[in-house]
Design a protein around this motif. Structure first.
Motif, PDB file in Angstrom:
ATOM      1  N   PHE A  17       0.861  -1.180   0.000  1.00 60.05           N
ATOM      2  CA  PHE A  17       0.000   0.000   0.000  1.00 60.05           C
ATOM      3  C   PHE A  17       0.893   1.224   0.000  1.00 60.05           C
ATOM      4  CE2 PHE A  17      -2.862  -3.163   1.764  1.00 60.05           C
ATOM      5  CZ  PHE A  17      -4.026  -2.898   1.054  1.00 60.05           C
ATOM      6  N   THR A  19       1.193   4.844   0.990  1.00 59.78           N
ATOM      7  CA  THR A  19       0.532   5.820   1.862  1.00 59.78           C
ATOM      8  C   THR A  19       1.454   7.010   2.103  1.00 59.78           C
ATOM      9  OG1 THR A  19       1.413   4.968   3.936  1.00 59.78           O
ATOM     10  CG2 THR A  19      -0.566   3.908   3.083  1.00 59.78           C
ATOM     11  N   VAL A  24       3.482   0.457   2.817  1.00 58.57           N
ATOM     12  CA  VAL A  24       3.124  -0.603   3.757  1.00 58.57           C
ATOM     13  C   VAL A  24       3.353  -1.941   3.078  1.00 58.57           C
ATOM     14  CG1 VAL A  24       1.291  -1.588   5.175  1.00 58.57           C
ATOM     15  CG2 VAL A  24       1.335   0.882   4.755  1.00 58.57           C
ATOM     16  N   ALA A  26       2.407  -5.028   3.122  1.00 58.04           N
ATOM     17  CA  ALA A  26       1.326  -5.778   3.770  1.00 58.04           C
ATOM     18  C   ALA A  26       1.444  -7.288   3.567  1.00 58.04           C
ATOM     19  CB  ALA A  26      -0.024  -5.277   3.279  1.00 58.04           C
ATOM     20  N   GLU A  45      -2.874 -12.110  14.461  1.00 61.58           N
ATOM     21  CA  GLU A  45      -3.190 -10.853  15.127  1.00 61.58           C
ATOM     22  C   GLU A  45      -3.685  -9.794  14.156  1.00 61.58           C
ATOM     23  OE1 GLU A  45      -0.055 -10.074  18.646  1.00 61.58           O
ATOM     24  OE2 GLU A  45       0.690 -11.158  16.928  1.00 61.58           O
ATOM     25  N   THR A  46      -4.288  -8.769  14.700  1.00 61.38           N
ATOM     26  CA  THR A  46      -4.798  -7.687  13.876  1.00 61.38           C
ATOM     27  C   THR A  46      -3.673  -7.072  13.032  1.00 61.38           C
ATOM     28  OG1 THR A  46      -5.937  -5.580  13.943  1.00 61.38           O
ATOM     29  CG2 THR A  46      -4.575  -6.057  15.819  1.00 61.38           C
ATOM     30  N   GLY A  47      -3.967  -6.808  11.770  1.00 61.56           N
ATOM     31  CA  GLY A  47      -2.977  -6.192  10.894  1.00 61.56           C
ATOM     32  C   GLY A  47      -2.006  -7.158  10.233  1.00 61.56           C
ATOM     33  N   CYS A  48      -2.200  -8.480  10.404  1.00 59.41           N
ATOM     34  CA  CYS A  48      -1.213  -9.418   9.867  1.00 59.41           C
ATOM     35  C   CYS A  48      -1.432  -9.683   8.377  1.00 59.41           C
ATOM     36  CB  CYS A  48      -1.227 -10.726  10.648  1.00 59.41           C
ATOM     37  SG  CYS A  48      -2.722 -11.680  10.412  1.00 59.41           S
ATOM     38  N   GLY A  49      -2.556  -9.205   7.811  1.00 60.89           N
ATOM     39  CA  GLY A  49      -2.739  -9.352   6.370  1.00 60.89           C
ATOM     40  C   GLY A  49      -3.825 -10.318   5.936  1.00 60.89           C
ATOM     41  N   LYS A  50      -4.714 -10.676   6.846  1.00 58.78           N
ATOM     42  CA  LYS A  50      -5.760 -11.629   6.506  1.00 58.78           C
ATOM     43  C   LYS A  50      -6.710 -11.032   5.463  1.00 58.78           C
ATOM     44  CE  LYS A  50      -7.160 -11.843  10.855  1.00 58.78           C
ATOM     45  NZ  LYS A  50      -6.249 -10.902  11.527  1.00 58.78           N
ATOM     46  N   VAL A  52      -6.260  -8.394   3.599  1.00 59.92           N
ATOM     47  CA  VAL A  52      -5.542  -8.008   2.387  1.00 59.92           C
ATOM     48  C   VAL A  52      -5.284  -9.233   1.494  1.00 59.92           C
ATOM     49  CG1 VAL A  52      -3.360  -7.082   1.507  1.00 59.92           C
ATOM     50  CG2 VAL A  52      -4.542  -5.919   3.380  1.00 59.92           C
ATOM     51  N   SER A  64      -4.915   2.667  -3.459  1.00 55.24           N
ATOM     52  CA  SER A  64      -3.564   2.762  -2.903  1.00 55.24           C
ATOM     53  C   SER A  64      -2.836   1.418  -2.864  1.00 55.24           C
ATOM     54  CB  SER A  64      -3.621   3.367  -1.509  1.00 55.24           C
ATOM     55  OG  SER A  64      -4.375   2.518  -0.672  1.00 55.24           O
ATOM     56  N   GLU A 197     -14.635 -12.160   8.929  1.00 53.59           N
ATOM     57  CA  GLU A 197     -15.312 -11.889  10.204  1.00 53.59           C
ATOM     58  C   GLU A 197     -16.828 -11.886  10.008  1.00 53.59           C
ATOM     59  OE1 GLU A 197     -13.583 -11.512  12.997  1.00 53.59           O
ATOM     60  OE2 GLU A 197     -11.582 -10.887  12.382  1.00 53.59           O
ATOM     61  N   HIS A 230     -10.786 -13.508  14.022  1.00 52.94           N
ATOM     62  CA  HIS A 230      -9.954 -13.420  15.217  1.00 52.94           C
ATOM     63  C   HIS A 230     -10.297 -14.508  16.194  1.00 52.94           C
ATOM     64  CE1 HIS A 230      -9.329  -8.952  14.802  1.00 52.94           C
ATOM     65  NE2 HIS A 230      -8.144  -9.448  15.036  1.00 52.94           N
ATOM     66  N   LEU A 295       4.570  -2.410   9.553  1.00 50.76           N
ATOM     67  CA  LEU A 295       4.816  -3.009   8.235  1.00 50.76           C
ATOM     68  C   LEU A 295       5.404  -2.020   7.234  1.00 50.76           C
ATOM     69  CD1 LEU A 295       1.854  -5.483   7.869  1.00 50.76           C
ATOM     70  CD2 LEU A 295       4.159  -5.897   8.673  1.00 50.76           C
TER      71      LEU A 295
HETATM   72  N1  LIG Z   1      -6.029   0.623   2.234  1.00 50.21           N
HETATM   73  C1  LIG Z   1      -4.919   0.490   2.962  1.00 50.21           C
HETATM   74  N2  LIG Z   1      -3.978   1.445   2.972  1.00 50.21           N
HETATM   75  C2  LIG Z   1      -2.853   1.310   3.693  1.00 50.21           C
HETATM   76  N3  LIG Z   1      -2.552   0.232   4.453  1.00 50.21           N
HETATM   77  C3  LIG Z   1      -3.456  -0.756   4.495  1.00 50.21           C
HETATM   78  C4  LIG Z   1      -4.677  -0.680   3.762  1.00 50.21           C
HETATM   79  N4  LIG Z   1      -5.390  -1.815   3.991  1.00 50.21           N
HETATM   80  C5  LIG Z   1      -4.630  -2.550   4.838  1.00 50.21           C
HETATM   81  N5  LIG Z   1      -3.474  -1.929   5.139  1.00 50.21           N
HETATM   82  C6  LIG Z   1      -2.394  -2.433   5.995  1.00 50.21           C
HETATM   83  O1  LIG Z   1      -2.061  -3.737   5.602  1.00 50.21           O
HETATM   84  C7  LIG Z   1      -1.787  -4.564   6.717  1.00 50.21           C
HETATM   85  C8  LIG Z   1      -2.664  -5.781   6.698  1.00 50.21           C
HETATM   86  O2  LIG Z   1      -4.013  -5.363   6.909  1.00 50.21           O
HETATM   87  P1  LIG Z   1      -5.264  -6.352   6.953  1.00 50.21           P
HETATM   88  O3  LIG Z   1      -6.473  -5.502   6.858  1.00 50.21           O
HETATM   89  O4  LIG Z   1      -5.089  -7.436   5.965  1.00 50.21           O
HETATM   90  O5  LIG Z   1      -5.143  -6.947   8.421  1.00 50.21           O
HETATM   91  P2  LIG Z   1      -6.034  -8.106   9.059  1.00 50.21           P
HETATM   92  O6  LIG Z   1      -5.142  -9.257   9.301  1.00 50.21           O
HETATM   93  O7  LIG Z   1      -7.251  -8.323   8.252  1.00 50.21           O
HETATM   94  O8  LIG Z   1      -6.373  -7.435  10.470  1.00 50.21           O
HETATM   95  P3  LIG Z   1      -7.751  -7.415  11.293  1.00 50.21           P
HETATM   96  O9  LIG Z   1      -7.764  -8.680  12.054  1.00 50.21           O
HETATM   97  O10 LIG Z   1      -7.572  -6.237  12.204  1.00 50.21           O
HETATM   98  O11 LIG Z   1      -8.865  -7.247  10.322  1.00 50.21           O
HETATM   99  C9  LIG Z   1      -1.986  -3.690   7.944  1.00 50.21           C
HETATM  100  O12 LIG Z   1      -0.729  -3.231   8.365  1.00 50.21           O
HETATM  101  C10 LIG Z   1      -2.836  -2.560   7.431  1.00 50.21           C
HETATM  102  O13 LIG Z   1      -2.572  -1.388   8.179  1.00 50.21           O
END
Ligand SMILES: Nc1ncnc2c1ncn2[C@@H]1O[C@H](COP(=O)(O)OP(=O)(O)OP(=O)(O)O)[C@@H](O)[C@H]1O
Ligand SMILES: Nc1ncnc2c1ncn2[C@@H]1O[C@H](COP(=O)(O)OP(=O)(O)OP(=O)(O)O)[C@@H](O)[C@H]1O
Ligand code: SF4
Ligand SMILES: [Mg+2]
Ligand SMILES: [Mg+2]
Lengths: 351, 332
Positions: A17, A19, A24, A26, A45-50, A52, A64, A197, A230, A295
């Motif tokens: 991404f 930004t 990022v 990701a 964990e939150t933010g690990c990329g699930k 994405v 982006s 989720e 989660h 990240l």
């Molecule tokens: N549109 C975006 N712009 C910038 N960074 C992004 C964007 N979408 C996701 N990210 C970043 O990519 C990484 C993975 O995000 P992702 O949404 O896949 O997490 P997740 O595992 O689904 O977390 P959660 O359990 O909180 O939903 C994170 O660091 C997030 O901040």
């Protein structure tokens, strides 16, 4: 699942991404396979990329985001037929034109998100939204299409179907809306559904019914499911196999019994040990020290090394790769599997 | 025998609101409707139940954030029972010191424009527990260290912390007055499992060290089982089952508790594989016009004595030692 047939192979996905704060990183080489008819859970964990990972496959990253590298091979014969593709070999999702991609997102794969309101259009009735999908993907029209729509509403146990058909999304409860999203996802009978989720916004008792429903429909239509959550309880309940993600990498893949009983990656071990369960009373919970990495500047080598009790110099320098450990189906990426296995032996084999 | 720290008797908290354009009519939402229980020192009572059943309202009423409509809440912090419904000034001060609450969402319960120094220091000042800036500062630092934060965090603002750290700030603030009772409202529902484990461990350590009682509200049964000595299962503002945690978990008796336990996914695939799920059907009633008789009867599969279930409300009765149930099955 004795004779497993592959539905999709995801190879080495790299997604970024762009930004204001920086790039990022990701996804950094996400790799896994999905079998026909199975439920694969993505956890971490939150933010690990699930999310994405799902969005990269569906090519819905937005302005982006960009997938720089990797392959998504989709082995669905029905989708090939519908796209008018002849010849051997799978559909290469990342190479499709956007018009073809639009079609695939109906009859090939669809997505259920946490907030059903984001997938429903507030100005159209439930019926209108169902009809649109049915007309587009099933080529039905008129009375036939309407009958099909009512049948789909019945499938998700909303009654009376004629009443629900006429309602606008805001006239339904959260649980009812989520069922409508499910029925719209199913309308085109896709080979694969991503559920991100799907029940987080719902109450436990309604959650139980929605999960059961998804399971029944999945069996009925032979759909594969990628479940993102989660909630390790839901994973234990509904998945077949589990993919553990950490900071944009898949660090372990195994069937759910193995993963809960004998997790091998140091991160998975920490994750499983941190969950309090009602089946045993522990005085203290263990946890993974340190914090989730940034990240934009992810750690070098194995991204888990700053928090890992086994880390050594090689972990800082080189990224490990997913390899089978103990059985063909149990994949782990870690430089120190030997030590981990030795420790497990000393603890009597289970984590 | 010493009196329990907290005695709640026939507590009711209704919310009122008006509806209707022409004829305005007053409606009552019976959020907490005739709740009775005791909580001993150093013990944890877990409160579970579906969203909207009145858990948070119960907690807020106990800490005095909502005035109850009827019933009594008695605290026994030092041998002199205090009825918290109409306390005098001296008693009010004791109550404020004795009971504290940690909220579900740390983001919204911490003032974003205040540095940690003020957030944690405020109760110290209000309750006049410190004199002078120096003493306040050293006390705040001590509290931060108690919850595993660092002295240099004192000048930071809430948004500069992670979810788990913010939850610790909320706990430090609650600890400032050295309470005997803490109401913890879903203290870990906003954080990841690993952070949750750290916060739960911290809460257990603090409980031992400071000899506190907890009223622990959560919808996560694994978490409640880990924390609680006793469990109260709430349904539409009422407690339908109450007792020793192991007894309620291993031998749930109320049909609602059975369904609730069976509906909650447990992070243990082998347990899940053998579990029989009871799916609740029937209409989900609301607390404005709760069903007559047993409030659960619209969704109950048992309905032992249909006429009675639909017309008379069963009372919470001891069915075995330290295990009470409100259901006609056990009261015939
Ligand atoms: N549109 C975006 N712009 C910038 N960074 C992004 C964007 N979408 C996701 N990210 C970043 O990519 C990484 C993975 O995000 P992702 O949404 O896949 O997490 P997740 O595992 O689904 O977390 P959660 O359990 O909180 O939903 C994170 O660091 C997030 O901040
Ligand atoms: N300040 C208020 N004014 C009016 N009604 C309220 C108020 N606070 C709560 N309620 C209502 O009282 C009932 C109980 O709410 P409460 O917040 O106590 O539920 P809860 O059990 O904590 O639910 P959750 O698990 O979702 O947090 C609900 O119907 C709610 O809408
Ligand atoms: S590779 Fe190294 S740092 Fe990564 S999990 Fe294995 S031991 Fe830990
Ligand atoms: Mg996500
Ligand atoms: Mg609440």
């Amino acid at each position: 699942m004795s004779d497993k047939e592959i539905l999709m192979e995801v190879k080495d996905l790299v997604t970024r991404f762009y930004t204001e704060d920086g790039v990022v990183k990701a996804l950094e080489g996400v790799t896994f396979s999905l079998y026909k008819g199975e439920t694969l859970a993505l956890v971490g964990e939150t933010g690990c990329g699930k999310s994405v990972t799902a969005l990269s496959i569906l090519r819905l990253l937005g302005m982006s985001g960009k997938t720089l590298k990797g392959e998504v091979l989709f082995y669905d014969e029905e989708s090939k037929k519908r796209l008018g593709m002849t010849g051997k070999g799978p559909i290469e999702i990342l190479k499709l034109e956007s018009k073809q991609m639009l079609k695939i997102r109906g009859f090939g794969m669809s997505m259920i998100t946490q907030d059903p309101m984001t997938s429903l259009n507030p100005v159209y009735t439930v019926g209108e939204q169902l009809l649109e999908v049915i007309e587009l993907h099933k080529g039905m029209s008129g009375d036939e299409a309407k009958k099909e729509a009512l049948r789909l509403i019945e499938d998700v146990e909303l009654t009376p179907p004629e009443e629900i058909f006429k309602k606008y999304p805001h006239q339904l409860s959260g649980g009812q809306r989520q069922r409508i999203v499910i029925s719209i996802s199913l309308a085109a009978e896709p080979a694969l559904i991503f559920a991100d989720e799907p029940t987080t916004a719902l109450d436990v008792t309604i959650q139980a019914r929605v999960l059961e429903l998804m399971q029944e429909l999945k069996e009925k239509f032979q759909t594969s499911l990628i479940l993102i959550t989660h909630n390790l309880g839901i994973v234990a309940e509904t998945s077949d196999r589990i993919c553990v993600m950490y900071a944009g990498r898949v660090v372990e893949v195994a069937d759910k019994f193995t993963l809960f009983k004998r997790p091998l990656h140091p991160y998975s071990q920490g994750l499983i040990a941190a969950v309090p369960v009602v089946t045993e009373k522990r005085d203290r919970l263990s946890y993974i020290g340190g914090t989730v990495p940034n990240l934009i500047h992810p750690p070098s080598g194995c991204r888990f090394h700053p928090r890992c009790p086994y880390a050594t110099d090689i972990c800082k320098e080189k990224m490990p790769e997913l390899k089978p450990v103990e059985t063909e189906d149990h994949l782990v990426e870690c430089w120190h599997m030997d030590e981990v296995l030795k420790d497990l032996e000393e603890k009597g084999g289970v984590c | 025998m010493a009196k329990p720290l907290l005695e709640v008797k026939n507590l009711k908290k209704f919310f009122t609101f008006q509806r209707g354009l022409v004829k305005r009519k007053t409606f009552y939402l019976r959020a907490v409707d005739d709740v009775t229980f005791d909580l001993e020192r150093e013990k944890t009572l877990g409160v579970v139940g579906e969203s909207g059943c009145g858990k948070t309202t119960l907690g807020k009423t106990i800490v005095g954030l909502y005035p109850p409509d009827s019933g009594s809440i008695t605290l026994n912090p030092n041998g002199n029972p205090i009825n918290t419904l109409n306390p005098n000034d001296e008693e009010l001060k004791i109550i404020r010191k004795t009971v504290q609450m940690v909220f579900q969402d740390p983001q919204s319960s911490l003032n974003p424009r205040w540095p940690v120094r003020n957030i944690v220091g405020e109760p110290l000042e209000i309750l006049k527990l410190v004199s002078g800036r120096k003493e306040k500062e050293s006390k705040v630092i001590e509290l931060l260290e108690t919850v595993g934060l660092k002295p240099e965090h004192i000048n930071r603002y809430p948004h500069e912390f992670s979810g788990g750290q913010r939850q610790r700030i909320g706990i430090a603030r609650a600890l400032a007055s050295q309470p005997d009772l803490m109401v913890l409202d879903e203290p870990t529902s906003a954080v990841d499992v690993s952070v949750q484990a750290q916060v739960l461990n911290l809460l257990k350590d603090l409980q031992k060290e400071k000899k506190m009682a907890y009223l622990f509200i959560s919808h996560d049964l694994g978490v409640v089982h880990h924390m609680a000595d006793e469990i109260a299962v709430q349904y539409l503002g009422q407690i339908v089952e109450y007792g020793d945690s192991e007894k309620v978990f291993n031998n749930p008796m109320h049909p609602y508790t059975k369904a609730l336990l069976s509906a909650l996914p447990v992070a243990d695939p082998e347990f899940e594989a053998h579990k029989k799920r009871i799916i609740l059907t029937g209409t989900l009633p609301n607390a404005i016009s709760p069903p007559p008789g047993c409030r659960f009867h619209t969704r109950c599969k048992e309905l032992v004595d249909e006429k009675k279930c639909k017309s008379e409300c069963p009372a919470l009765k001891e069915v075995e030692k330290n295990h009470k149930v409100a259901c006609w099955i056990y009261d015939r």
